[in-house]
Every structure is written in structure tokens, then in C-alpha cells.
Write a protein that holds these residues in place. Sequence first.
Motif, PDB file in Angstrom:
ATOM      1  N   SER A  83      13.173  16.495 130.719  1.00  0.00           N
ATOM      2  CA  SER A  83      11.787  16.073 130.817  1.00  0.00           C
ATOM      3  C   SER A  83      11.001  17.151 131.560  1.00  0.00           C
ATOM      4  N   VAL A  84       9.863  17.563 130.969  1.00  0.00           N
ATOM      5  CA  VAL A  84       9.050  18.587 131.628  1.00  0.00           C
ATOM      6  C   VAL A  84       7.686  18.060 132.056  1.00  0.00           C
ATOM      7  N   TYR A  85       7.296  16.901 131.529  1.00  0.00           N
ATOM      8  CA  TYR A  85       6.039  16.290 131.964  1.00  0.00           C
ATOM      9  C   TYR A  85       6.039  14.827 131.555  1.00  0.00           C
ATOM     10  N   ALA A  86       5.490  13.957 132.403  1.00  0.00           N
ATOM     11  CA  ALA A  86       5.315  12.545 132.080  1.00  0.00           C
ATOM     12  C   ALA A  86       3.981  12.083 132.647  1.00  0.00           C
ATOM     13  N   GLY A  87       3.225  11.362 131.845  1.00  0.00           N
ATOM     14  CA  GLY A  87       1.928  10.875 132.294  1.00  0.00           C
ATOM     15  C   GLY A  87       1.327   9.949 131.261  1.00  0.00           C
ATOM     16  N   ASP A  88       0.017   9.726 131.397  1.00  0.00           N
ATOM     17  CA  ASP A  88      -0.677   8.892 130.425  1.00  0.00           C
ATOM     18  C   ASP A  88      -0.778   9.629 129.093  1.00  0.00           C
ATOM     19  N   ARG A  89      -1.415   9.004 128.167  1.00  0.00           N
ATOM     20  CA  ARG A  89      -1.446   9.427 126.769  1.00  0.00           C
ATOM     21  C   ARG A  89      -1.463  10.943 126.571  1.00  0.00           C
ATOM     22  N   VAL A  90      -0.457  11.455 125.837  1.00  0.00           N
ATOM     23  CA  VAL A  90      -0.326  12.871 125.498  1.00  0.00           C
ATOM     24  C   VAL A  90      -0.272  12.994 123.975  1.00  0.00           C
ATOM     25  N   THR A  91      -0.947  13.995 123.430  1.00  0.00           N
ATOM     26  CA  THR A  91      -0.894  14.257 121.986  1.00  0.00           C
ATOM     27  C   THR A  91      -0.926  15.757 121.733  1.00  0.00           C
ATOM     28  N   ASP A  92      -0.688  16.126 120.485  1.00  0.00           N
ATOM     29  CA  ASP A  92      -0.986  17.462 119.965  1.00  0.00           C
ATOM     30  C   ASP A  92      -0.200  18.564 120.685  1.00  0.00           C
ATOM     31  N   LEU A  93       1.119  18.485 120.608  1.00  0.00           N
ATOM     32  CA  LEU A  93       1.953  19.499 121.247  1.00  0.00           C
ATOM     33  C   LEU A  93       1.826  20.844 120.531  1.00  0.00           C
ATOM     34  N   GLY A  94       1.955  21.926 121.296  1.00  0.00           N
ATOM     35  CA  GLY A  94       1.972  23.270 120.737  1.00  0.00           C
ATOM     36  C   GLY A  94       2.801  24.186 121.630  1.00  0.00           C
ATOM     37  N   TRP A  95       3.189  25.321 121.087  1.00  0.00           N
ATOM     38  CA  TRP A  95       3.942  26.324 121.849  1.00  0.00           C
ATOM     39  C   TRP A  95       3.067  27.554 122.063  1.00  0.00           C
ATOM     40  N   HIS A  96       3.129  28.077 123.299  1.00  0.00           N
ATOM     41  CA  HIS A  96       2.473  29.342 123.602  1.00  0.00           C
ATOM     42  C   HIS A  96       3.403  30.130 124.519  1.00  0.00           C
ATOM     43  N   GLY A  97       4.103  31.097 123.951  1.00  0.00           N
ATOM     44  CA  GLY A  97       5.102  31.819 124.731  1.00  0.00           C
ATOM     45  C   GLY A  97       6.205  30.871 125.165  1.00  0.00           C
ATOM     46  N   ASN A  98       6.468  30.823 126.460  1.00  0.00           N
ATOM     47  CA  ASN A  98       7.498  29.939 127.002  1.00  0.00           C
ATOM     48  C   ASN A  98       6.911  28.665 127.592  1.00  0.00           C
ATOM     49  N   SER A  99       5.704  28.336 127.176  1.00  0.00           N
ATOM     50  CA  SER A  99       5.043  27.129 127.675  1.00  0.00           C
ATOM     51  C   SER A  99       4.675  26.202 126.526  1.00  0.00           C
ATOM     52  N   ILE A 100       4.478  24.952 126.863  1.00  0.00           N
ATOM     53  CA  ILE A 100       4.059  23.939 125.894  1.00  0.00           C
ATOM     54  C   ILE A 100       2.641  23.531 126.245  1.00  0.00           C
ATOM     55  N   THR A 101       1.771  23.540 125.262  1.00  0.00           N
ATOM     56  CA  THR A 101       0.405  23.075 125.470  1.00  0.00           C
ATOM     57  C   THR A 101       0.246  21.697 124.836  1.00  0.00           C
ATOM     58  N   PHE A 102      -0.691  20.935 125.374  1.00  0.00           N
ATOM     59  CA  PHE A 102      -0.872  19.566 124.907  1.00  0.00           C
ATOM     60  C   PHE A 102      -2.238  19.066 125.343  1.00  0.00           C
ATOM     61  N   LEU A 103      -2.669  17.953 124.741  1.00  0.00           N
ATOM     62  CA  LEU A 103      -3.913  17.303 125.120  1.00  0.00           C
ATOM     63  C   LEU A 103      -3.604  16.076 125.956  1.00  0.00           C
ATOM     64  N   THR A 104      -4.313  15.930 127.058  1.00  0.00           N
ATOM     65  CA  THR A 104      -4.211  14.734 127.872  1.00  0.00           C
ATOM     66  C   THR A 104      -5.461  14.636 128.739  1.00  0.00           C
ATOM     67  N   ALA A 105      -5.703  13.428 129.261  1.00  0.00           N
ATOM     68  CA  ALA A 105      -6.907  13.179 130.061  1.00  0.00           C
ATOM     69  C   ALA A 105      -6.574  13.159 131.546  1.00  0.00           C
ATOM     70  N   MET A 106      -5.833  14.162 131.999  1.00  0.00           N
ATOM     71  CA  MET A 106      -5.410  14.194 133.392  1.00  0.00           C
ATOM     72  C   MET A 106      -6.604  14.235 134.355  1.00  0.00           C
ATOM     73  N   ASP A 107      -7.703  14.860 133.917  1.00  0.00           N
ATOM     74  CA  ASP A 107      -8.916  14.927 134.734  1.00  0.00           C
ATOM     75  C   ASP A 107      -9.988  13.957 134.252  1.00  0.00           C
ATOM     76  N   GLY A 108      -9.582  12.965 133.463  1.00  0.00           N
ATOM     77  CA  GLY A 108     -10.518  11.947 133.010  1.00  0.00           C
ATOM     78  C   GLY A 108     -10.911  12.029 131.554  1.00  0.00           C
ATOM     79  N   ALA A 109     -10.676  13.170 130.902  1.00  0.00           N
ATOM     80  CA  ALA A 109     -10.991  13.327 129.477  1.00  0.00           C
ATOM     81  C   ALA A 109     -10.011  14.317 128.879  1.00  0.00           C
ATOM     82  N   ASP A 110      -9.680  14.155 127.605  1.00  0.00           N
ATOM     83  CA  ASP A 110      -8.705  15.026 126.944  1.00  0.00           C
ATOM     84  C   ASP A 110      -9.147  16.489 127.005  1.00  0.00           C
ATOM     85  N   GLU A 111      -8.248  17.342 127.528  1.00  0.00           N
ATOM     86  CA  GLU A 111      -8.427  18.790 127.513  1.00  0.00           C
ATOM     87  C   GLU A 111      -7.056  19.411 127.277  1.00  0.00           C
TER      88      GLU A 111
END
Length: 587
Positions: A83-111
Motif C-alpha cells: 500500500s502506498v496511499y490510502a484516503g478518500d475517493r481516488v481515481t484516474d491513476l497514472g505513471w510518471h517515472g517512479n511515481s504514481i499520479t492520481f486525482l483526489t480531493a485531499m485539499d477539498g477538491a480533486d487535483e
Amino acid sequence: MRKPITLALLILAAALLPSVPASASARAMEVRDVVEVRQIPETRISPDGRQVAFLVTEPSVATHTVTSRIMVADFDRPDRARSVYAGDRVTDLGWHGNSITFLTAMDGADEVWSVPAAGGRPRKLFDAPVPAVPIGGQRFAFYNSNTPAHDAKILRHQWSPDGRSLAFITPHLVKPDTSGGVVYDEAKYGIQSIVEGQYGSARVGVWVWEAGRPRHLTDVDLGPQGGLGPLVAWSADSDRLELAFRGKSWVVDVRTGGQVNTPLSTPPARQSLASDNLSAFSYAANRAAAVRQSWSSPPRLVVMEGQTIREGHNPNAQFASIQFQPPVAAQWTDPHGHKAGGYQIVPPQCRSTRCPTVVITHGGDAARNGFMSEAHEWQYPSQLFAAKGFVVLGVDESPTAPGGPGKDWPETLRNMLEPVTMMEAAVRQGIDAGFVDPGRVGIAGYSRGAEVSQLAAAHSSMFKAVSAGEGGNGTVGYWLLGAQNPNVAERAKQVFGGSPVDPQAAEHWQQYAADLRAAQIRTPMLLQAASFNAVANLELRAYLKAQGVPVELIVFPGETHIFHQPAHRAAAMTQNLTWFDRWLASA
């Protein structure tokens, strides 16, 4: 050299799905177990094919939450996921180098956020250059009935093939001009806007993020219903973007931001699968990841390369110690010769005696080989009905039956009622086989299934109890949907001859629609709906109550079309079990 993934391999993998063994000490399944089945909605293989990122949703009835967990596994050891991250609603996974990008509303709105594939602290990739807009749920203009309502600044993101640029889509709510005191204009907004009190049309911005800065390319107007925005794809040379939305497409030059007529090159076709056991595919060269499930096996990760398929992470291992009876594929033929597929669950005791029976229908997905699929079963838990001694019939509509206008009105009415005829045919086959008690049969369904269930109550004497969720049949479809879909009026003219109040069509409506046939309904009816869709059943509920037919309307606030809040799902399932127990178990 990697061997290609063949269609034969995928079919073989589906055919050899293992069932979940129940140990000698296996316990009985509970409502909580059904609600808390963990799904894997997305898989993403890294561009080099060496790692797989995937998303696991973890519902909890106790906390009334759904946790989204990003997990990563090495392709060579897919069963060892971290497990590398757990939180509220996550969508739209992507790879960038050795990192995973995703959309989530951690700051109140999806970014767009990023987390190292090896684990670590997530960080926001950049501050979105637009304000937040309400999306999802029943909220217009960015409406999606199966996405929980929340705020978003970014709808989708996609990395360029060279990894240097990130395309992203932003929402913008174009609000009406109210300077003249006009808020609602039915030429622009659907009647749902009145119910929800939200007005506007959807516009999206097309951007790229490169060299640490966002750059605006263009805007696209999507109209009063923008859904979750367009899909976005890069050209192989990273020079163009293609947007696709409901049959329309736009190609944008990344250098100038201008729209061009040059189509993107057609990507190579991926191997398709002649089975519904595998889903959520992702590819990297000749490797693939997917999610595998069946009627007897809950969702789990699998990876494929050449002629080899390997089991991956299993987020539902608990079902190895829970009792359940896998459905058996079934097919039925109605009196008109039309065939339909689905499944049946016949408890052991029902092989020697007739049992109460519940038919579950949703249109065309009963035959899909999924594990207690919420897209089909909704809040009608087949395994729990079977454990209580009910025969369960999951029945599809016939894909070959005519469903529209015939040569005259009698033929048209017969076509429109064909789904009820098929439900009756499935029950009669069970009666002839000796395991269905003809005096204790109920029917349940949501959305299209709710429509068929209410039609069954209005046109058939076979069903002694009904549960209808998130939908219904009657004139409400004309009035409610007609305000947002101009095709409804034309369809009504083709089928009925006009609107429900048109003198040339009124009699046809009265012979068909459940609400207009309420005087003929004697079947107890349970109605369950999200707060918005409850309006669809207010008329029928009032008519049934007026004539003393047992009817209950239960409304769940803040819900989606397929309920997503765990405590609500548990409550709705319990209500259905109690409802059919009340009317069928000892009838």
C-alpha cells in the motif's frame, strides 16, 4: 523476447476461474460481508511493464466510509502488493517515472497528486489554475449518477508518451444570466435543475502542465450535461490531444492551442476478451494486468504475459471462510420463442420442496459472471436470500425481443411488456421443475429493473411482492426526462401516439403505464431511492396508498444511482430481506 498475449489465453484464464473454497468452519454470510466486498476499479502498468499500480476500494459499514487504497506490485510478484496511499475517493491513476499520479480531493477538491511507487508522502503536483466546481451525483452541469457528489478542479489527466507534459481537463460552470430575474430557462436546463436548485451548463478547459507551469490551450462547451468531461488521449509524437465526449471529438494542437482537423493515428487494437470475467485491463507492450472475478470468486488482480497468467493480490481473502452458494447459469424461453440468460440459486432444501422465490432483474447483466455484482443485484443480496431459503432467479431481458412499435397498438403493447413475459417464463420453468412455490414469488430490480418490476405488478398476477429501486414505470418518465431529453417526446409519439394527455394516445398510456394502472395493482411494493430520484415514485405511491395497497417509500440522502454509502447499502439490503420475508416466507 516477450510472447504476445493471445485471446485463447484470456478465454482459458476465464474458464479456469477457481471457486473460493469454504472451510469446514466457514461461517454464514452477513449483510456486512456483501457490502464490504472490495473492488478493483483500475489497474495501471508502468510504461516499462515492471510494476502494476491498482486501486482497491474498501467499504466499511461500521464507519460508513469507503477508503480508496493505491497498491503497487512488481509484475513478477503480483501477489506481494504494498500500500502506498490510502484516503478518500481516488481515481484516474497514472505513471510518471517512479511515481504514481492520481486525482483526489485531499485539499477539498480533486487535483493531481503524486506518490512514490516505493511508498512515501503524497504531494500535490501543482495548484490547479481554476476554482472548484461541484460535480458528480445529481448535480448539474457535471452530472454523473454513479459518482459521489464532490468538488473538483481537475476532471482527468494524461501524461504524454515522452513523459514531459501532462494534459489535464478542468471544469467550468457557465451560469445563466439572472439580471432580468430569470433563473430557469427550460430551453437550456433540464427539470433536474429545478429539483436540485443548481443551474448552469458545462464548459471544460484543456491545459498542459510542462516545465513546472500550467498552460491553457482551449475551452470546449459540452452543453447542459457535461458528465465527468471528455476523455483525453495524446498523439504518439506528443504534438496533439484528442478529446472524446458522447460521440463527438476534438483534436487540439498542443503548440498553438488551436483545434485541427488532423485525426490522431489509430492505436493498435488490443486483444479483446470473449468473457466478462476479466475487466480493468491495462497494457505495457506485451504485458497486461486485469481484474478477475466470477460468480464463485470475488475480484482479484491477475497479470498476463505470453502464455502465462498469474494470480495477483487478493483483497477479498476473507471469503475463503464464508459460506455461499455460487449461482448456476440458466436460460429461459418465453411463449413467443425469445430467449434470455441469467443465473439461478436453488438452495439444497428446495430440491425436494417448493420454496419462496425472488426474481432479480436489471435488463441485461444477470448473465455476466460477476461476484454478487452491485451493478446487477444493487441492494438485493442474492446470497442472503438463498441462505434464508429463497430460490433466486437473476433474469435478463431477451436481447432479440422487439421492444418498440409494432404494426398496430396490440403488437406494440405486447412488445413493451415482453420483459414481464420473460420474467414470468423464468418463474414458470422453476414451477415446472418443482422448486418454485407459485404462491410465493416476488420481483425486485433497480433502474430499468424497477421499471420492469412495477410493470409486473401492474400487468401480472404472478408476483406477490415487489421492490423497486432508483426508478420506476409510468408517466413520470415523460414529464421528468422530457425536460432534458427532446427525444422523449418523439419516442412517445412513435410508441403511444402522443403524450399521456393527447386524446389519441391517452388510452394507450392507460393500458401500459404502472401509475395509470394503479387501480389494478394489489401487490405490496417497497420503493427505495436516492433523494433526487424519489420524485419518480411519488405519484404511484400516492395512488397505491389511496386504495390501501401496502407501499413504503424509503429515501436515502446524498446517494448515487448505485448506492455507495456502506451504512445505506446495509440498511437497504436489510429492508429488502425483511420485505420479502414479510410477504413471501410464510404466505
